[in-house]
Enzyme design. Structure first.
Site, short mmCIF file in Angstrom:
data_model
loop_
_atom_site.label_atom_id
_atom_site.label_comp_id
_atom_site.label_asym_id
_atom_site.label_seq_id
_atom_site.Cartn_x
_atom_site.Cartn_y
_atom_site.Cartn_z
N SER A 190 0.79 -1.10 0.01
CA SER A 190 -0.05 0.01 0.00
C SER A 190 0.95 1.32 0.20
O SER A 190 2.06 0.96 0.32
CB SER A 190 -0.74 0.10 1.43
OG SER A 190 -1.09 1.14 1.77
N TYR A 200 -3.23 -1.09 9.96
CA TYR A 200 -3.22 -1.35 8.53
C TYR A 200 -1.83 -0.90 7.98
O TYR A 200 -1.13 -1.53 7.47
CB TYR A 200 -4.13 -0.70 7.74
CG TYR A 200 -4.29 -0.68 6.33
CD1 TYR A 200 -3.45 0.08 5.65
CD2 TYR A 200 -5.26 -1.65 5.89
CE1 TYR A 200 -3.58 -0.11 4.22
CE2 TYR A 200 -5.35 -1.72 4.37
CZ TYR A 200 -4.60 -0.87 3.63
OH TYR A 200 -4.69 -1.06 2.31
P1 NAP Z 1 -11.89 -5.41 -0.41
O1 NAP Z 1 -12.67 -4.92 -1.86
O2 NAP Z 1 -12.35 -5.15 0.78
O3 NAP Z 1 -11.91 -7.08 -0.80
C1 NAP Z 1 -11.10 -7.44 0.14
C2 NAP Z 1 -11.04 -8.99 -0.27
O4 NAP Z 1 -10.33 -9.69 0.77
C3 NAP Z 1 -12.62 -9.67 -0.17
O5 NAP Z 1 -12.29 -10.64 -1.24
C4 NAP Z 1 -12.57 -10.51 1.02
O6 NAP Z 1 -13.17 -11.67 1.12
C5 NAP Z 1 -11.12 -10.94 1.37
N1 NAP Z 1 -10.66 -11.15 2.81
C6 NAP Z 1 -10.59 -10.53 3.98
N2 NAP Z 1 -10.35 -11.31 4.87
C7 NAP Z 1 -10.07 -12.19 4.50
C8 NAP Z 1 -9.65 -13.50 5.06
N3 NAP Z 1 -9.41 -13.55 6.54
N4 NAP Z 1 -9.19 -14.79 4.52
C9 NAP Z 1 -9.50 -14.64 3.13
N5 NAP Z 1 -10.02 -13.63 2.44
C10 NAP Z 1 -10.34 -12.38 2.88
O7 NAP Z 1 -10.51 -4.96 -0.48
P2 NAP Z 1 -9.56 -4.33 -1.77
O8 NAP Z 1 -9.47 -2.86 -1.65
O9 NAP Z 1 -9.75 -5.12 -3.10
O10 NAP Z 1 -8.04 -4.62 -1.35
C11 NAP Z 1 -7.49 -5.81 -1.56
C12 NAP Z 1 -5.83 -5.63 -1.01
O11 NAP Z 1 -5.47 -4.58 -1.70
C13 NAP Z 1 -5.83 -5.59 0.49
O12 NAP Z 1 -4.86 -6.41 1.07
C14 NAP Z 1 -5.76 -4.10 0.75
O13 NAP Z 1 -5.03 -3.80 1.99
C15 NAP Z 1 -5.02 -3.60 -0.35
N6 NAP Z 1 -4.90 -2.43 -0.94
C16 NAP Z 1 -6.03 -1.73 -1.62
C17 NAP Z 1 -6.16 -0.54 -1.79
C18 NAP Z 1 -7.15 0.36 -2.30
O14 NAP Z 1 -7.23 1.68 -2.55
N7 NAP Z 1 -8.52 -0.30 -2.35
C19 NAP Z 1 -4.80 0.29 -1.95
C20 NAP Z 1 -3.71 -0.25 -1.63
C21 NAP Z 1 -3.72 -1.76 -0.96
P3 NAP Z 1 -14.85 -11.64 1.19
O15 NAP Z 1 -15.38 -10.94 0.07
O16 NAP Z 1 -15.38 -13.29 1.22
O17 NAP Z 1 -14.92 -10.81 2.31
C1 GCO Z 2 -7.36 4.59 3.83
C2 GCO Z 2 -7.09 3.71 2.78
C3 GCO Z 2 -5.78 3.40 2.12
C4 GCO Z 2 -5.90 2.90 0.84
C5 GCO Z 2 -4.57 2.20 0.68
C6 GCO Z 2 -3.64 3.39 0.02
O1 GCO Z 2 -8.11 4.59 4.59
O2 GCO Z 2 -6.35 5.59 4.10
O3 GCO Z 2 -8.07 2.64 3.05
O4 GCO Z 2 -5.43 2.72 3.27
O5 GCO Z 2 -6.72 1.49 0.76
O6 GCO Z 2 -4.04 1.46 1.23
O7 GCO Z 2 -2.52 2.75 -0.64
#
Ligand code: NAP
Ligand code: GCO
Length: 255
Positions: A146, A159
């Site tokens: 992230s 986080y």
């Molecule tokens: P999201 O839309 O909330 O989806 C999260 C996914 O993780 C869902 O498929 C969920 O499954 C699964 N999950 C949660 N807890 C779990 C567990 N204990 N075991 C197995 N699966 C689990 O999140 P996202 O935004 O796509 O984020 C995905 C990854 O990218 C995360 O690691 C997040 O920190 C990272 N990330 C996201 C962003 C962003 O801006 N969105 C930026 C940087 C990093 P269910 O659907 O079954 O609950």
């Molecule tokens: C927040 C967001 C961020 C993004 C991402 C940025 O609350 O600031 O959830 O954590 O998801 O991780 O890289």
């Protein structure tokens, strides 16, 4: 050059791929030729995601397990192996967010975020690497970090700690597993429109902050990260190890 990014014949496991970034990663790897194993906790959402990819003609199946449950992780890998699905590519994507000031944060909430976002990547990564080493075919591990792997924002301490840990766990995995032809790297997404961030997208002030803080002046879309996932999953990155690639619109590049 066009075979460099070809994943035909590879099997990829993407944790947390029933929706969001994980689903976009799985779709991208499938488009590059991989058989994709999707994962999540909500069986209905997981099956719907698998169905969407199968309807596009991709090789996809689902395996439900909680990345924090060591026994369930091992059982899942045993079941996949018994089906002939040895994992060549692992994306440790599953993760949650929890927003609260540290002075109000309960230990159980701190622990849950660390368990899922960091320990889960260790548990699934360890199982994948054990088998990659045993099969002596090498492999690819991509952890999802992230912006908070590099910089902090108030109210998301667990986080941020977990994602900082993901960056260093990635380097540790590279240090221990590169000699087995396993390349371990990370992707650091910027602010991407997914369920995790719905409340932020709908908040006018936060939305304005995201747009003013990165030179691309916009949120990212999940599909914009798939190319980096394919690159790090393919032969194009065979001499890349322990790196984190930020896909953030330029956020971390500017003051
Ligand atoms: P999201 O839309 O909330 O989806 C999260 C996914 O993780 C869902 O498929 C969920 O499954 C699964 N999950 C949660 N807890 C779990 C567990 N204990 N075991 C197995 N699966 C689990 O999140 P996202 O935004 O796509 O984020 C995905 C990854 O990218 C995360 O690691 C997040 O920190 C990272 N990330 C996201 C962003 C962003 O801006 N969105 C930026 C940087 C990093 P269910 O659907 O079954 O609950
Ligand atoms: C927040 C967001 C961020 C993004 C991402 C940025 O609350 O600031 O959830 O954590 O998801 O991780 O890289």
């Amino acid at each position: 050059m066009n075979t460099l990014f070809d994943l035909t014949g590879k099997t990829a496991l993407v944790t947390g791929s029933s929706r969001g970034l994980g689903y976009a990663f799985a779709e991208g790897l499938a488009q590059a030729g991989a058989k994709v194993i999707l994962n999540g906790l909500n069986e209905e959402m997981l099956n719907a995601a698998v169905d969407r990819l199968q309807k596009q003609g991709y090789q996809a199946q689902g395996v439900k397990f909680d990345v924090t449950d060591e026994a369930a992780v091992i059982t899942a890998f045993d079941q996949l192996s018994a089906q002939g699905n040895e994992i060549d590519i692992l994306m440790n994507n599953a993760g949650i967010q929890f927003r609260q000031s540290m002075v109000e944060l309960k230990l159980e909430d701190w622990q849950r975020v660390l368990d899922i976002n960091l320990t889960g990547a260790f548990l699934v990564g360890r199982e994948a690497a054990k088998r990659m080493i045993r099969c002596a075919k090498g492999g690819k591990i991509i952890n999802i970090g992230s912006l908070t792997s590099q910089a902090a924002r108030a109210t998301v301490a667990p986080y941020t700690a977990a994602k900082g840990g993901i960056k260093m766990l990635t380097k540790s995995m590279a240090a221990e597993w590169a000699e087995f032809n396993i390349q371990t790297n990370a992707i650091g997404p910027g602010y991407i429109v997914t369920d995790m961030n719905n409340a932020l997208v709908e908040n006018k002030e936060f939305d304005a902050w995201v747009k003013s803080s990165n030179p691309s002046r916009r949120w990212g879309l999940p599909g914009e990260l798939a190319g980096t996932a394919v690159y790090l999953s393919s032969s194009a990155s065979d001499y890349v190890n322990g790196q984190i690639i930020y896909v953030d619109g330029g956020w971390l590049a500017v003051l």
